[in-house]
Design a protein around this motif. Sequence first.
Motif, PDB file in Angstrom:
ATOM      1  N   LEU A  90       0.838  -1.210   0.000  1.00  0.00           N
ATOM      2  CA  LEU A  90       0.000   0.000   0.000  1.00  0.00           C
ATOM      3  C   LEU A  90       0.867   1.252   0.000  1.00  0.00           C
ATOM      4  O   LEU A  90       0.541   2.250  -0.633  1.00  0.00           O
ATOM      5  N   LEU A  91       2.012   1.164   0.728  1.00  0.00           N
ATOM      6  CA  LEU A  91       2.891   2.336   0.829  1.00  0.00           C
ATOM      7  C   LEU A  91       3.439   2.766  -0.531  1.00  0.00           C
ATOM      8  O   LEU A  91       3.556   3.960  -0.799  1.00  0.00           O
ATOM      9  N   VAL A  92       3.756   1.761  -1.365  1.00  0.00           N
ATOM     10  CA  VAL A  92       4.332   2.084  -2.681  1.00  0.00           C
ATOM     11  C   VAL A  92       3.390   2.984  -3.468  1.00  0.00           C
ATOM     12  O   VAL A  92       3.805   3.911  -4.157  1.00  0.00           O
ATOM     13  N   GLY A  93       2.075   2.729  -3.322  1.00  0.00           N
ATOM     14  CA  GLY A  93       1.124   3.598  -4.002  1.00  0.00           C
ATOM     15  C   GLY A  93       0.825   4.874  -3.243  1.00  0.00           C
ATOM     16  O   GLY A  93       0.370   5.861  -3.821  1.00  0.00           O
ATOM     17  N   PHE A  94       1.043   4.850  -1.936  1.00  0.00           N
ATOM     18  CA  PHE A  94       0.585   5.945  -1.094  1.00  0.00           C
ATOM     19  C   PHE A  94       1.565   7.117  -1.059  1.00  0.00           C
ATOM     20  O   PHE A  94       1.152   8.268  -0.974  1.00  0.00           O
ATOM     21  N   ILE A  95       2.871   6.804  -1.121  1.00  0.00           N
ATOM     22  CA  ILE A  95       3.885   7.865  -1.019  1.00  0.00           C
ATOM     23  C   ILE A  95       3.760   8.888  -2.159  1.00  0.00           C
ATOM     24  O   ILE A  95       3.768  10.100  -1.910  1.00  0.00           O
ATOM     25  N   PRO A  96       3.630   8.450  -3.444  1.00  0.00           N
ATOM     26  CA  PRO A  96       3.475   9.455  -4.514  1.00  0.00           C
ATOM     27  C   PRO A  96       2.245  10.338  -4.321  1.00  0.00           C
ATOM     28  O   PRO A  96       2.293  11.541  -4.624  1.00  0.00           O
ATOM     29  N   VAL A  97       1.150   9.752  -3.796  1.00  0.00           N
ATOM     30  CA  VAL A  97      -0.056  10.545  -3.536  1.00  0.00           C
ATOM     31  C   VAL A  97       0.247  11.631  -2.505  1.00  0.00           C
ATOM     32  O   VAL A  97      -0.105  12.801  -2.677  1.00  0.00           O
ATOM     33  N   LEU A  98       0.964  11.236  -1.441  1.00  0.00           N
ATOM     34  CA  LEU A  98       1.324  12.215  -0.402  1.00  0.00           C
ATOM     35  C   LEU A  98       2.237  13.297  -0.970  1.00  0.00           C
ATOM     36  O   LEU A  98       2.095  14.477  -0.638  1.00  0.00           O
ATOM     37  N   GLU A  99       3.181  12.877  -1.831  1.00  0.00           N
ATOM     38  CA  GLU A  99       4.096  13.866  -2.426  1.00  0.00           C
ATOM     39  C   GLU A  99       3.320  14.879  -3.255  1.00  0.00           C
ATOM     40  O   GLU A  99       3.561  16.094  -3.180  1.00  0.00           O
ATOM     41  N   GLN A 100       2.353  14.376  -4.039  1.00  0.00           N
ATOM     42  CA  GLN A 100       1.534  15.273  -4.860  1.00  0.00           C
ATOM     43  C   GLN A 100       0.732  16.223  -3.971  1.00  0.00           C
ATOM     44  O   GLN A 100       0.629  17.419  -4.246  1.00  0.00           O
ATOM     45  N   GLU A 101       0.223  15.645  -2.874  1.00  0.00           N
ATOM     46  CA  GLU A 101      -0.551  16.435  -1.905  1.00  0.00           C
ATOM     47  C   GLU A 101       0.316  17.549  -1.325  1.00  0.00           C
ATOM     48  O   GLU A 101      -0.134  18.685  -1.149  1.00  0.00           O
ATOM     49  N   LEU A 102       1.584  17.201  -1.052  1.00  0.00           N
ATOM     50  CA  LEU A 102       2.524  18.182  -0.494  1.00  0.00           C
ATOM     51  C   LEU A 102       2.778  19.316  -1.494  1.00  0.00           C
ATOM     52  O   LEU A 102       2.781  20.500  -1.107  1.00  0.00           O
ATOM     53  N   VAL A 103       2.957  18.950  -2.761  1.00  0.00           N
ATOM     54  CA  VAL A 103       3.180  19.975  -3.792  1.00  0.00           C
ATOM     55  C   VAL A 103       1.971  20.895  -3.896  1.00  0.00           C
ATOM     56  O   VAL A 103       2.099  22.133  -3.914  1.00  0.00           O
ATOM     57  N   ASN A 104       0.778  20.283  -3.908  1.00  0.00           N
ATOM     58  CA  ASN A 104      -0.454  21.085  -4.000  1.00  0.00           C
ATOM     59  C   ASN A 104      -0.568  22.045  -2.828  1.00  0.00           C
ATOM     60  O   ASN A 104      -0.869  23.231  -3.001  1.00  0.00           O
ATOM     61  N   THR A 105      -0.342  21.509  -1.607  1.00  0.00           N
ATOM     62  CA  THR A 105      -0.467  22.337  -0.410  1.00  0.00           C
ATOM     63  C   THR A 105       0.543  23.469  -0.431  1.00  0.00           C
ATOM     64  O   THR A 105       0.214  24.612  -0.082  1.00  0.00           O
ATOM     65  N   SER A 106       1.767  23.130  -0.861  1.00  0.00           N
ATOM     66  CA  SER A 106       2.815  24.149  -0.904  1.00  0.00           C
ATOM     67  C   SER A 106       2.422  25.280  -1.850  1.00  0.00           C
ATOM     68  O   SER A 106       2.560  26.476  -1.510  1.00  0.00           O
ATOM     69  N   GLN A 107       1.887  24.909  -3.026  1.00  0.00           N
ATOM     70  CA  GLN A 107       1.476  25.954  -3.981  1.00  0.00           C
ATOM     71  C   GLN A 107       0.324  26.770  -3.418  1.00  0.00           C
ATOM     72  O   GLN A 107       0.299  28.004  -3.532  1.00  0.00           O
ATOM     73  N   ALA A 108      -0.639  26.073  -2.783  1.00  0.00           N
ATOM     74  CA  ALA A 108      -1.803  26.783  -2.226  1.00  0.00           C
ATOM     75  C   ALA A 108      -1.373  27.771  -1.158  1.00  0.00           C
ATOM     76  O   ALA A 108      -1.835  28.920  -1.119  1.00  0.00           O
ATOM     77  N   GLN A 109      -0.428  27.338  -0.289  1.00  0.00           N
ATOM     78  CA  GLN A 109       0.014  28.228   0.784  1.00  0.00           C
ATOM     79  C   GLN A 109       0.847  29.392   0.235  1.00  0.00           C
ATOM     80  O   GLN A 109       0.806  30.492   0.775  1.00  0.00           O
ATOM     81  N   GLN A 110       1.606  29.115  -0.848  1.00  0.00           N
ATOM     82  CA  GLN A 110       2.409  30.206  -1.427  1.00  0.00           C
ATOM     83  C   GLN A 110       1.522  31.270  -2.056  1.00  0.00           C
ATOM     84  O   GLN A 110       1.831  32.457  -1.993  1.00  0.00           O
TER      85      GLN A 110
END
Lengths: 192, 253
Positions: B144-164
């Motif tokens: 499950l982790l193999v699929g989950f980490i890229p999702v979290l990374e994408q989430e992090l990028v989205n959040t970072s852009q939203a906060q910027q």
Amino acid sequence: MNRNLKILIIVVGIGINIIGGTLNSALKLPLFLDTIGTILAAVLLGPWLGALTGILSNVFSGIFTNPILIPFALVNGVIGLIVGFIALKRGYEDYVTPIIIGLVLAIAAPLVGSPIAVYVFGGLTGGGVDIIYGLLLGTSERIFTSAFLARIPTNLVDKLISAYLVFFIYRALPPQWKMLSSARREKKAEAS
Amino acid sequence: MKSLYIAEKGGYWYKLPLKAKFFSLALLLLGILFSAHQTVLLFNLLVILLLVAPGSGGMVLLSRLKAFFFFGLFIIIFHSILNPANTIKVYFFGLEGALYGSVVAMRLIAVVAIAQSALITTPPKKIFLLFSSWNKDLGLIMFLLVGFIPVLEQELVNTSQAQQTRGLTWNNIIEKLIAYLAMIIPVIIKALYRAQGMAALLFLRGYDSQDRIMAKRSLKPLWVKGSRILIVFSLLFFLINLSLFAGLRLKVW
């Protein structure tokens, strides 16, 4: 359902550990911040599954990025155990518990981590801590003591921030999430 | 996710069955951890490199070890200058510290060589299959982790852009810490909600860890033809090192 949720919380904990570490190095903060998921899982699921979360997160990032991280799984596991037992004893709803956890972890994590670091790397990390380590090595004349003392300040700040971060997240969680941890606490209280 | 695995280069570590490979590498690792004397360790390092490098794509392994060679050199220099045990000094380089540093550096390189050879020649999927054969849930967590980490990374990028876009900056250390918190908290909350959804999906699809016996069947047993020589060799390597260690500690020699 409950069992599946536990599995998924472990997965999320490992994910948060890895992402937290990545973000920390991306922002170039002088901390680690890679144990947030372990603390969260230990608070929600108890000590043993918390320890499993910690160990697996180091094993996973060891397999995918750098195998030398695998021995340090022990440190992450011990963090899960300690946080789990303290949260089981005191709950995680008052402002004092994160301080206790932060202080205990600031001693315990280097206590487990320094022997591994001394054995594998000779106490060096290739980072800013090495300067403090070198200075201490000149004065204290003991390798283990210097490696241990050099790691305490960073760990103290790091673990306090992580513990309070998890504390604020845990307080804001809906009641059905807290059921996992409070049910266990009640069971323990009944048994004793 | 990108892993350390490199597709088939044709070495013998690729052809070995999974259990035999990990068992013999674990024995070699234990042998290294038990060798404390510098001469023994130097000999062991050479044996390990000769055994491991040709079987796992040679140059790839050496290029991955390059960083550790330099780090080992740093360890030797650091300890030769600052180690408290230094008594004999040539200018300001202490001999005892250099000896201690070289032992640590050689051990580090040997350990990394063993671990990297395992990870270069085995795709992560197979390692997780090994986990599954011990405990089904453990394997599921890893898969499950193999699929989950890229999702979290994408989430992090989205959040970072939203906060910027809301005006988040990070110029000094306090701002960096605030930025860290502002980015990680939404990611954690989203991840927890996603976990709830995924747990419901697992339940709906009837995941019950008692029923899964696939992993055990798909792995070859330890003692099969083709891997026996290596297992015997690594066992001998371990036993010789263990007896040398015990002999040196008890001052038999």
